[in-house]
Design a protein around this motif. Structure first.
Motif, PDB file in Angstrom:
ATOM      1  N   LEU A 125      49.931  49.676  64.326  1.00  0.00           N
ATOM      2  CA  LEU A 125      48.535  49.304  64.091  1.00  0.00           C
ATOM      3  C   LEU A 125      47.660  50.524  63.854  1.00  0.00           C
ATOM      4  N   LEU A 126      46.625  50.332  63.053  1.00  0.00           N
ATOM      5  CA  LEU A 126      45.541  51.318  62.977  1.00  0.00           C
ATOM      6  C   LEU A 126      44.376  50.783  63.788  1.00  0.00           C
ATOM      7  N   LEU A 127      43.674  51.706  64.440  1.00  0.00           N
ATOM      8  CA  LEU A 127      42.480  51.339  65.218  1.00  0.00           C
ATOM      9  C   LEU A 127      41.238  51.850  64.494  1.00  0.00           C
ATOM     10  N   ASN A 128      40.162  51.119  64.616  1.00  0.00           N
ATOM     11  CA  ASN A 128      38.915  51.527  63.968  1.00  0.00           C
ATOM     12  C   ASN A 128      38.256  52.681  64.726  1.00  0.00           C
ATOM     13  N   ASP A 129      37.497  53.474  64.013  1.00  0.00           N
ATOM     14  CA  ASP A 129      36.599  54.466  64.616  1.00  0.00           C
ATOM     15  C   ASP A 129      35.417  54.612  63.673  1.00  0.00           C
ATOM     16  N   ASP A 130      34.402  55.362  64.101  1.00  0.00           N
ATOM     17  CA  ASP A 130      33.173  55.454  63.294  1.00  0.00           C
ATOM     18  C   ASP A 130      33.193  56.609  62.304  1.00  0.00           C
ATOM     19  N   PHE A 131      34.241  57.418  62.301  1.00  0.00           N
ATOM     20  CA  PHE A 131      34.180  58.696  61.560  1.00  0.00           C
ATOM     21  C   PHE A 131      35.176  58.834  60.408  1.00  0.00           C
ATOM     22  N   THR A 132      36.354  58.256  60.549  1.00  0.00           N
ATOM     23  CA  THR A 132      37.363  58.413  59.485  1.00  0.00           C
ATOM     24  C   THR A 132      36.867  57.723  58.209  1.00  0.00           C
ATOM     25  N   PRO A 133      36.851  58.437  57.073  1.00  0.00           N
ATOM     26  CA  PRO A 133      36.386  57.805  55.833  1.00  0.00           C
ATOM     27  C   PRO A 133      37.300  56.655  55.401  1.00  0.00           C
ATOM     28  N   MET A 134      36.677  55.615  54.866  1.00  0.00           N
ATOM     29  CA  MET A 134      37.450  54.457  54.378  1.00  0.00           C
ATOM     30  C   MET A 134      38.507  54.882  53.363  1.00  0.00           C
ATOM     31  N   ASP A 135      38.153  55.781  52.470  1.00  0.00           N
ATOM     32  CA  ASP A 135      39.108  56.216  51.434  1.00  0.00           C
ATOM     33  C   ASP A 135      40.344  56.886  52.043  1.00  0.00           C
ATOM     34  N   PHE A 136      40.133  57.619  53.144  1.00  0.00           N
ATOM     35  CA  PHE A 136      41.266  58.270  53.798  1.00  0.00           C
ATOM     36  C   PHE A 136      42.216  57.228  54.389  1.00  0.00           C
ATOM     37  N   VAL A 137      41.651  56.188  54.997  1.00  0.00           N
ATOM     38  CA  VAL A 137      42.489  55.126  55.581  1.00  0.00           C
ATOM     39  C   VAL A 137      43.298  54.431  54.477  1.00  0.00           C
ATOM     40  N   ILE A 138      42.686  54.211  53.349  1.00  0.00           N
ATOM     41  CA  ILE A 138      43.396  53.588  52.217  1.00  0.00           C
ATOM     42  C   ILE A 138      44.559  54.487  51.780  1.00  0.00           C
ATOM     43  N   VAL A 193      43.639  45.676  54.273  1.00  0.00           N
ATOM     44  CA  VAL A 193      43.990  46.041  55.658  1.00  0.00           C
ATOM     45  C   VAL A 193      42.926  46.973  56.246  1.00  0.00           C
ATOM     46  N   MET A 194      42.488  47.963  55.459  1.00  0.00           N
ATOM     47  CA  MET A 194      41.447  48.891  55.944  1.00  0.00           C
ATOM     48  C   MET A 194      40.186  48.118  56.349  1.00  0.00           C
ATOM     49  N   LEU A 195      39.768  47.149  55.507  1.00  0.00           N
ATOM     50  CA  LEU A 195      38.547  46.383  55.809  1.00  0.00           C
ATOM     51  C   LEU A 195      38.724  45.509  57.043  1.00  0.00           C
ATOM     52  N   LYS A 196      39.937  44.978  57.232  1.00  0.00           N
ATOM     53  CA  LYS A 196      40.214  44.177  58.439  1.00  0.00           C
ATOM     54  C   LYS A 196      40.064  45.054  59.686  1.00  0.00           C
ATOM     55  N   VAL A 197      40.636  46.263  59.633  1.00  0.00           N
ATOM     56  CA  VAL A 197      40.525  47.182  60.777  1.00  0.00           C
ATOM     57  C   VAL A 197      39.046  47.541  61.007  1.00  0.00           C
ATOM     58  N   HIS A 198      38.346  47.838  59.942  1.00  0.00           N
ATOM     59  CA  HIS A 198      36.922  48.214  60.027  1.00  0.00           C
ATOM     60  C   HIS A 198      36.100  47.094  60.673  1.00  0.00           C
ATOM     61  N   ARG A 199      36.392  45.849  60.318  1.00  0.00           N
ATOM     62  CA  ARG A 199      35.577  44.717  60.798  1.00  0.00           C
ATOM     63  C   ARG A 199      36.038  44.186  62.149  1.00  0.00           C
ATOM     64  N   PRO A 229      39.700  61.417  63.297  1.00  0.00           N
ATOM     65  CA  PRO A 229      40.147  60.881  64.600  1.00  0.00           C
ATOM     66  C   PRO A 229      40.964  59.586  64.499  1.00  0.00           C
ATOM     67  N   LEU A 230      41.387  59.240  63.313  1.00  0.00           N
ATOM     68  CA  LEU A 230      42.131  57.987  63.090  1.00  0.00           C
ATOM     69  C   LEU A 230      43.273  57.818  64.107  1.00  0.00           C
ATOM     70  N   ALA A 231      43.289  56.671  64.781  1.00  0.00           N
ATOM     71  CA  ALA A 231      44.330  56.394  65.782  1.00  0.00           C
ATOM     72  C   ALA A 231      45.329  55.372  65.244  1.00  0.00           C
TER      73      ALA A 231
HETATM   74  N1  TYC Z   1      34.998  52.499  60.349  1.00  0.00           N
HETATM   75  C1  TYC Z   1      35.283  53.562  59.396  1.00  0.00           C
HETATM   76  C2  TYC Z   1      34.050  53.869  58.568  1.00  0.00           C
HETATM   77  O1  TYC Z   1      33.097  53.095  58.576  1.00  0.00           O
HETATM   78  C3  TYC Z   1      36.426  53.185  58.464  1.00  0.00           C
HETATM   79  C4  TYC Z   1      37.745  53.001  59.185  1.00  0.00           C
HETATM   80  C5  TYC Z   1      38.559  51.937  58.852  1.00  0.00           C
HETATM   81  C6  TYC Z   1      38.164  53.911  60.155  1.00  0.00           C
HETATM   82  C7  TYC Z   1      39.801  51.768  59.482  1.00  0.00           C
HETATM   83  C8  TYC Z   1      39.381  53.765  60.796  1.00  0.00           C
HETATM   84  O2  TYC Z   1      41.418  52.525  61.038  1.00  0.00           O
HETATM   85  C9  TYC Z   1      40.210  52.683  60.455  1.00  0.00           C
HETATM   86  N2  TYC Z   1      34.070  54.967  57.833  1.00  0.00           N
END
Ligand code: TYC
Length: 108
Positions: free
Chosen positions: A32-45, A62-68, A99-101
């Motif tokens: 699983l990936l966990l959401n955080d406030d700092f990792t850019p969406m493009d990097f997660v993709i 998948v990135m948007l699901k984790v984000h939401r 900080p992506l987990a």
């Molecule tokens: N929440 C992050 C943002 O708004 C994006 C993000 C998505 C970060 C998925 C981590 O696993 C993640 N930039």
């Protein structure tokens, strides 16, 4: 004693019937990936494309699901492969100072 149940057919040919296995298959693990406030969406993709062989559309969903929702499944693997994915993703995120987990859990 034969190892498997034998059936003798006409003409004396012998068929070995499939037998129920008595060992349970090894458990699988969700990565699983966990959401955080700092990792850019493009990097997660990019992570989902690079380490989980997703195309851009799958990776974006998948990135948007984790984000939401806070977390999301990237794939399901045997223990060693799941552990390798977690290490690879964590090292890649660290190299890029995000900080992506990434974690694994038994797929019960
Ligand atoms: N929440 C992050 C943002 O708004 C994006 C993000 C998505 C970060 C998925 C981590 O696993 C993640 N930039």
């Amino acid at each position: 004693m034969p190892d498997r149940k034998e059936t003798t057919q006409r003409e004396d040919s012998v068929v070995l019937e499939p037998r129920k296995s008595r060992v349970k298959p090894p458990p699988l693990y969700r990565v699983l990936l966990l959401n955080d406030d700092f990792t850019p969406m493009d990097f997660v993709i990019v992570v989902l494309e690079k380490f989980f062989s997703m195309n851009r559309e799958q990776a974006t969903l998948v990135m948007l699901k984790v984000h939401r929702e806070g977390k999301g499944v990237c794939g399901i693997y045997p223990k060693d492969l799941a552990s390798t994915k977690v290490e690879q993703v964590s090292a890649f995120a660290r190299q890029h100072q995000h900080p992506l987990a990434c974690v694994m859990e038994e797929n019960t």
